[in-house]
Motif scaffolding. Sequence first.
Motif, PDB file in Angstrom:
ATOM      1  N   ASP A  18      48.242  40.157  34.502  1.00 37.80           N
ATOM      2  CA  ASP A  18      48.486  40.812  35.779  1.00 37.80           C
ATOM      3  C   ASP A  18      48.501  42.328  35.571  1.00 37.80           C
ATOM      4  OD1 ASP A  18      49.875  41.961  38.072  1.00 37.80           O
ATOM      5  OD2 ASP A  18      50.517  39.931  38.564  1.00 37.80           O
ATOM      6  N   ARG A  20      50.125  44.472  36.982  1.00 39.40           N
ATOM      7  CA  ARG A  20      51.478  45.014  37.022  1.00 39.40           C
ATOM      8  C   ARG A  20      52.168  44.969  35.665  1.00 39.40           C
ATOM      9  NH1 ARG A  20      53.211  41.281  42.000  1.00 39.40           N
ATOM     10  NH2 ARG A  20      51.997  39.874  40.649  1.00 39.40           N
ATOM     11  N   ARG A  22      50.632  46.005  32.878  1.00 36.68           N
ATOM     12  CA  ARG A  22      50.026  47.014  31.992  1.00 36.68           C
ATOM     13  C   ARG A  22      51.131  47.870  31.365  1.00 36.68           C
ATOM     14  NH1 ARG A  22      44.835  48.976  31.883  1.00 36.68           N
ATOM     15  NH2 ARG A  22      44.347  48.148  33.968  1.00 36.68           N
ATOM     16  N   ALA A  32      44.186  42.425  39.259  1.00 33.57           N
ATOM     17  CA  ALA A  32      45.073  42.172  40.396  1.00 33.57           C
ATOM     18  C   ALA A  32      44.968  40.704  40.780  1.00 33.57           C
ATOM     19  CB  ALA A  32      44.686  43.058  41.571  1.00 33.57           C
TER      20      ALA A  32
END
Length: 281
Positions: A18, A20, A22, A32
């Motif tokens: 995902d 998010r 990272r 995404a």
Amino acid sequence: MAESLDPRLTPARPDIADIRLRGRVTAERFVAAAPRRVVAPAAPLRRAPSAEAGLDTEALLGDAVDLYAEQGGFAFVQLVRDGYVGYLPADCLGPAAPEPTHRVTAVRTFLYPEPDLKRPVRAHLSLGARLVVTGEAGAYFETPGGYVFARHCAPLAQHEPDYAATAERLAGIPYLWGGRTSLGLDCSGLVQLCLDAAGLPCPRDADMQERGLGRALPLALDGLRRGDFVFWRGHVGLMRDSETLIHANGHHMAVAAEPLAGAVARIRENSFGAVTGIRRL
């Protein structure tokens, strides 16, 4: 070093994660999530992309899903309801829209091709399944997949007032590891399904529930109330009254009610050890 995260709740593999995440996990690429929704009556979420892999949990019709990748007939997803990550059969997923309007309130009901109880059923639907109601036909709701008896459903905003009563209605349902439908339930699946019917969010597994539900009580078995939760390492049940536990368990291979004192003694001796927590909403 990558952050230590619960793999059950972390949508990440060596090749994909995902976006998010990272900076928190290592992956070849970050994407995404694509919103999807379960279009099958129920869908098994497995820990690996194989029909032989262990069943971790189940998603129900109408459940929202975040999709990250598809390969070999399986979809790598995260369930929006509780954050659980795993692999669903790809053909169980469809577009995220439209959003459900109703849910099944009967323990189990049927999906018919026409508003006629004499017609062969298309599928059974579990308590908690979400429906998109598009119309009415006599005693039935029309949905994109067929017709459902209207009195077996309720608007999403209408909740059960007593989650322990829902557990009582599920007595006798067979035990199934990873199960969270009225065809089969495990201990934490029973708790989650009952709280969902009451409109209350609930994590999926017993250890998550022990950390996240309500407030902790002293480890004393006197003074318990209806609806209190009793935890062991790897097991959970809820109280029907001050002395009676309801739980999905492998001893009875079913959802069963029994005296708490007897359950505590048997579980301590044969399986999960001593009680580790008691919580109250």
